[in-house]
Design an enzyme around this catalytic site. Structure first.
Site, PDB file in Angstrom:
ATOM      1  N   THR A 216     -24.325 -10.249  23.100  1.00 38.70           N
ATOM      2  CA  THR A 216     -25.266  -9.669  22.147  1.00 38.70           C
ATOM      3  C   THR A 216     -26.184 -10.808  21.704  1.00 38.70           C
ATOM      4  O   THR A 216     -25.929 -11.973  22.022  1.00 38.70           O
ATOM      5  CB  THR A 216     -24.538  -8.974  20.984  1.00 38.70           C
ATOM      6  OG1 THR A 216     -23.692  -7.984  21.546  1.00 38.70           O
ATOM      7  CG2 THR A 216     -25.462  -8.313  19.998  1.00 38.70           C
TER       8      THR A 216
ATOM      9  N   ASP B 202     -18.092   1.184  22.157  1.00 35.92           N
ATOM     10  CA  ASP B 202     -18.309   1.203  20.702  1.00 35.92           C
ATOM     11  C   ASP B 202     -17.975   2.563  20.092  1.00 35.92           C
ATOM     12  O   ASP B 202     -17.907   2.700  18.879  1.00 35.92           O
ATOM     13  CB  ASP B 202     -19.753   0.822  20.360  1.00 35.92           C
ATOM     14  CG  ASP B 202     -19.970  -0.688  20.395  1.00 35.92           C
ATOM     15  OD1 ASP B 202     -18.980  -1.433  20.428  1.00 35.92           O
ATOM     16  OD2 ASP B 202     -21.136  -1.119  20.409  1.00 35.92           O
TER      17      ASP B 202
END
Ligand code: DON
Length: 567
Positions: free
Chosen positions: A370, A412
């Protein structure tokens, strides 16, 4: 015995006068900070070519997709938080990935109803429909000043000519070697001759360069429809995935109102659902205000931060998901009344215990991935952007002939109520897998506005993102400079597992002993984590300040406008 904690401090008129003054002013130049020197240089190039912060955001996002393929990419998505200087408007561009239409709530469970973690982490089934290509086109068209082709030019150059392999990239290639080796297209780019590349050797990505050129030429249709989309869908399906042409065709960027909190002379503007970041930050900041955490001794402040996080992450798990599919009690979760109820539960002498919903899980080894960057331009426009493909190199699957490394953002979602994901996060039906749903995120691009400072903050780090941003907000309120904000040692609590994870140096020995005596379970994270990027504009003394996290290889740049440099 519960100690009585103090009342909410009220917003003061004087600080708000300061904020109004700050809004009318402009910065003395521009500043930005990103996770890779080539991406920072791409942003500088575009700002110096007359682009605004939004053009620079396109350039930095695309460059990171090329030179930091571990963290984000054109096969992923993210949130771009914008501040438009001329109107003061603030908006979150939601380019989060979306589940394909064939996704079901039990997609990642076996016949016995057990979650099979690998399915949502490695390979084509783990990939949600990417949002970043649509988001970059949207940013350029709606907010930029330069043509998309100009802002993408630095990234296209880096993809075509190549960039040298750096230490962090090499380490993560080794970490994800097995998964990458299973994808012939990924292996061709990142594993020359089937092994790790030599340090400093060039990684060239001609398919990705072609794809970026196509996006510049054809806009979103160049990715989401037609021949290129067909290649993506065929590649995904051949590797066990479930994408359909219509999933790509119907993907839309959404513009969302950010979560905003005004409190004690502070204005906090942060990510709204499908990110959980702004809701958690808003709740925690109100509890800290009610308990006067900032003016207490450090160990008490840390105690209060941990307790506030415990409840906020519990609520994250219980309630939050995709706002287009789930009704969420956001108003209550971010209300002063609810914060007061939470504050009343906190005892400064004794740690509480998280409810034992699931056996304590070891946090997944979240290797840095990320990415976040922060920009302020000379007009006062701002971008805080956190982008992701989830785990390092996402699903590690590259679709042949496309240059696209696909995300594994499906992890997620909550694959089953109560079963932790890669970050140890649990959830309920609110964040179940479902067709067209966006998975709940922790990414928290944030603006902090006080009477005399504006801060643009964010970091990667999975579930720990929100706590890192919170500590960054508190450091900003303490008056810290950008370098201190990005460097400070971190600690984290996320409700479950019921333990405080900390970096070396986060607690003094005395604090550690005291917190343990109060009943907290402390666990060393065993290493440093996060990659924070901060840009500060001190409106009172007309200074710009920017810093990149020393834990990474990123760089920050501050350039003063010529007028500001002359005496
Ligand atoms: O959206 C999220 O919350 C995650 N996909 C972010 C992943 C991340 O930050 C990984 N970094 N270590």
């Amino acid at each position: 015995m519960m100690r009585r904690l103090a009342q909410l401090c009220l917003l003061t008129g004087a600080l708000w006068a300061g904020l109004a003054l700050a809004a009318a002013d402009t910065p003395p130049g521009f500043a930005l900070s990103s996770a890779h020197p080539d991406a920072t240089a791409a942003g500088v190039e575009i700002l110096e070519a007359g682009g605004n912060a939004f053009d620079a955001a396109v350039a930095v996002s695309a460059a990171l997709a090329v030179v930091e393929p571990t963290g984000s990419g054109m096969g992923g998505g993210g949130f771009w938080l914008l501040h438009l200087a001329d109107t003061g408007r603030q908006v979150m561009v939601d380019g989060r990935e979306e589940a394909p239409s064939a996704a079901t709530a039990t997609l990642y469970q076996n016949d016995a109803g057990e979650v099979v973690p690998q399915l949502s982490r490695d390979g084509a089934l783990a990939a949600a429909i990417p949002g970043q290509p649509a988001a970059l086109v949207h940013l350029a068209k709606e907010y930029g000043r330069l043509p998309l082709a100009r802002s993408l030019a630095p990234a296209i150059r880096l993809a075509r000519d190549g960039f040298p392999v750096d230490g962090p990239l090499l380490a993560r290639l080794a970490y994800r070697f097995q998964a990458l080796a299973k994808s012939p297209a990924a292996a061709r780019v990142f594993l020359p001759d089937g092994g790790l590349p030599a340090p400093d050797s060039l990684i060239r990505q001609p398919d990705l360069a072609d794809m970026l050129e196509r996006l510049a030429r054809e806009g979103r249709d160049g990715f989401y429809t037609g021949e290129y989309a067909r290649r993506l869908v065929d590649g995904v399906r051949a590797a066990g995935g479930i994408w359909r042409m219509e999933d790509l065709a119907r993907y839309q960027v959404r513009e969302r109102e950010p979560i905003t909190l005004e409190l004690d002379g502070l204005r906090l503007v942060s990510a709204s659902p499908p990110s959980s970041g702004g809701v958690v930050l808003s709740q925690v900041m109100q509890v800290l205000s009610l308990t006067e955490a900032l003016s207490r001794p450090p160990v008490d402040r840390k105690h209060l931060v941990i307790e506030a996080l415990r409840t906020a992450y519990r609520d994250r798990a219980a309630w939050l998901g995709d706002p287009d599919h789930v009704d969420m009690p956001i108003t209550r979760l971010t209300s002063a009344e609810y914060a007061a109820e939470i504050a009343a539960e906190i005892d400064l002498e004794q740690a509480r215990r998280s409810a034992d919903l699931a056996p304590p899980q070891q946090l997944y080894a979240d290797r840095p991935n990320t990415t976040h960057f922060s920009i302020i331009d000379a007009e006062g426009n701002r971008v805080a952007a956190t982008l992701s493909i989830n785990l390092s190199f996402g699903s590690a699957y590259m679709v042949p002939g496309t240059g696209i490394l696909l995300n594994d953002e499906m992890d997620d979602f909550s694959a089953k109520p109560g079963v932790p994901n890669a970050y140890g996060l649990v959830g309920t039906q609110a964040n179940a897998v479902g067709p067209g749903r966006r998975p709940l995120s922790s990414m928290t691009p944030t603006f902090v506005e006080t009477g005399d400072r504006v801060a643009v903050l964010g970091t990667p780090g999975g579930s720990r993102i929100i706590t890192m941003v919170l500590l960054g907000v508190l450091a900003t309120l303490d008056g810290a400079d950008a370098q201190t904000i990005v460097s400070a040692p971190r600690y984290h609590h996320q409700y479950l597992p019921d333990a405080v994870y900390y970096e070396p140096g986060a607690f003094t020995e005395a604090e550690q002993a005291e917190l343990e005596a109060r009943g907290f379970t402390l666990r060393s994270a065993g290493r440093e984590y996060g990659n924070f990027h901060a840009v500060l504009w001190n409106t009172a003394d007309h200074q710009l300040d920017a810093a990149a996290d020393p834990r990474g290889i990123g760089t920050a740049a501050v350039r003063l406008a010529p007028a500001a440099e002359s005496p």
